[in-house]
Design an enzyme around this catalytic site. Sequence first.
Site, mmCIF file in Angstrom:
data_model
loop_
_atom_site.group_PDB
_atom_site.id
_atom_site.type_symbol
_atom_site.label_atom_id
_atom_site.label_comp_id
_atom_site.label_asym_id
_atom_site.label_seq_id
_atom_site.Cartn_x
_atom_site.Cartn_y
_atom_site.Cartn_z
ATOM 1 N N SER A 1 16.986 5.096 -36.030
ATOM 2 C CA SER A 1 18.027 3.876 -36.088
ATOM 3 C C SER A 1 18.959 2.821 -37.714
ATOM 4 O O SER A 1 18.289 4.149 -38.392
ATOM 5 C CB SER A 1 17.259 2.907 -35.457
ATOM 6 O OG SER A 1 16.148 1.602 -36.447
ATOM 7 N N LYS A 2 19.322 2.754 -37.144
ATOM 8 C CA LYS A 2 20.068 1.689 -38.028
ATOM 9 C C LYS A 2 19.478 1.201 -39.477
ATOM 10 O O LYS A 2 19.479 0.999 -40.693
ATOM 11 C CB LYS A 2 21.573 0.777 -38.135
ATOM 12 C CG LYS A 2 22.145 0.135 -39.346
ATOM 13 C CD LYS A 2 22.938 -0.576 -38.499
ATOM 14 C CE LYS A 2 22.838 -1.609 -39.306
ATOM 15 N NZ LYS A 2 22.999 -2.362 -39.878
ATOM 16 N N ARG A 3 18.458 0.592 -38.299
ATOM 17 C CA ARG A 3 17.129 0.154 -39.469
ATOM 18 C C ARG A 3 16.492 1.019 -40.027
ATOM 19 O O ARG A 3 15.916 0.563 -41.640
ATOM 20 C CB ARG A 3 16.088 -1.569 -39.178
ATOM 21 C CG ARG A 3 16.589 -2.463 -38.894
ATOM 22 C CD ARG A 3 16.210 -3.550 -37.764
ATOM 23 N NE ARG A 3 16.103 -3.364 -36.475
ATOM 24 C CZ ARG A 3 14.995 -2.660 -35.691
ATOM 25 N NH1 ARG A 3 14.288 -2.867 -35.824
ATOM 26 N NH2 ARG A 3 15.641 -2.712 -34.821
ATOM 27 N N ASP B 1 18.557 1.320 -43.221
ATOM 28 C CA ASP B 1 18.885 0.099 -44.377
ATOM 29 C C ASP B 1 17.256 0.587 -44.829
ATOM 30 O O ASP B 1 17.454 0.226 -46.513
ATOM 31 C CB ASP B 1 18.854 -0.936 -43.570
ATOM 32 C CG ASP B 1 20.397 -0.985 -42.999
ATOM 33 O OD1 ASP B 1 21.350 0.258 -43.056
ATOM 34 O OD2 ASP B 1 20.390 -1.989 -42.048
#
Length: 503
Positions: free
Chosen positions: A259-261, A264
């Site tokens: 996921s994007k998380r 990051d």
Amino acid sequence: MSGEAIRVRFAPSPTGPLHIGGVRTALYNFLFARQHNGKFILRIEDTDRNRFVPGAEEYIIKSLSWCGIQFDEGVHLGGPFGPYRQSDRKHLYKQYIDILVENEHAYYAFDSHDDLEEAHEKNPNFQYDALSRMKMCNSLTLPKEEVKRRIAAGEPYVVRALIPIDIVIRVNDLIRGEVEVESKTLDDKVLFKSDGMPTYHLANIVDDHLMEITHVIRGEEWLPSAPLHVLLYEFFGWEKPQFAHLPLLLRPDGNGKLSKRDGDRLGFPVYPLEWTDPKTGEKSMGYRESGYYPEAFINMLALLGWNPGTEQEIFSLDELIDAFSLERVGKSGSRFDPEKAKWFNQQYLRKRSDDELTQEFIPILKNLGVDCSWEYVKESIHLVRERVSFVKEIWDQGWFFFKPPEKYDEEVIKKRWKPETSQILQKFSDTLLHLDTFDQVHLDETIQNFLQENAVEMGALMSPLRICLTGGAIGPHLTEIMALIGKEETLHRIETALKKINH
Ligand code: GLU
């Protein structure tokens, strides 16, 4: 498959930026189409207006074009099966839902939002299905006249699929083989709404049929929808496309979907291009902006889920088109490895000539306010290129070719700068002053002579000299650096260091 005109599509919903899993789906479709001399279509599935994000469609098109993934027909190109954006095809779907209702494969349902909430409250496992539908407010339970009246009065309704109660639905998947699902596990999905918009399921099937799609290659998250899709094809009496559901891209630790998380948190991009959220203004990193070559990015993605059956890892797009096959796509998820992604970029950087790298690095230098000749930049790059994975890292590895050190590494000074160092460096600097040919051969020779004549150990001269020239302990061979920055600059840096370090 010969004789059949292969037509595949990538059908994203414009609900945000394109995740790298989506790029991989597009890539596999593209490779499959090219390999079979087929057609590749970009269709935008924007029936869910609540999830529409402005700019997402443009972002998807730009991203795939950066990757070198080309379409034959699509929302941005037109073509014989257009329009290619579902909101522009709105007028087409009603006739198909009418067919389903007429043939008793679908029915009108008038249950209000509150009624459905209540049903869920009474039974948290509530599903609108064969067991419950006869207790709800729909055209199966209401008199015909009442149904007509409600529709004529403009009451909101949905049309639901009438899932047969006790059949086995078979989905033939090119990657997973035959998947069997009992129809009683499915719910009566909403296919159409009274605002005239179809839902994803209906629009997807109607469009795949009208666009003559032969193979549906998409992410595993759509596998649960496949039995309904197969049923819809059967309801309509249409020939089904072949299905291939691609395995998920997993987090680097293998636990769950990437996921994007995760990106990051671990500092790697999950989007091909930088994305600015139109609502919050939040920026997310992109592979392009992080310095990846599109060829490296695509090569890395191709191998996340597919394997060539050999040890080969580096594939050009043309080689991928030749080698790709759905049979060699795995069933289980593929773990994303950010270090491997960098490795791929390094391999592609190493294929670049010094001149190509110079061309790519000069704009970075210009941004830093450095203006040097092409030849000088090229020679600098030649000395550090083996140490970098990205063009922008050339600066980190070789900034001292372009400016003197502003500070000196304290740790290295503590270890390497001895009481006699200044004297040695001063003497060495005087020797250099008399050297006319300042190239690597003469410098190596001069150093050897100096060490012998003055009974100085190699390290006692070279380590402090490196501090003077680069501020630290790393970098290419010292005489290569000296020869490139030249005599004047070398002497100047020694002089400055002697002043700054001794006081
Ligand atoms: N619109 C769906 C998506 O956003 C497409 C699924 C499919 O390819 O059928 O992924």
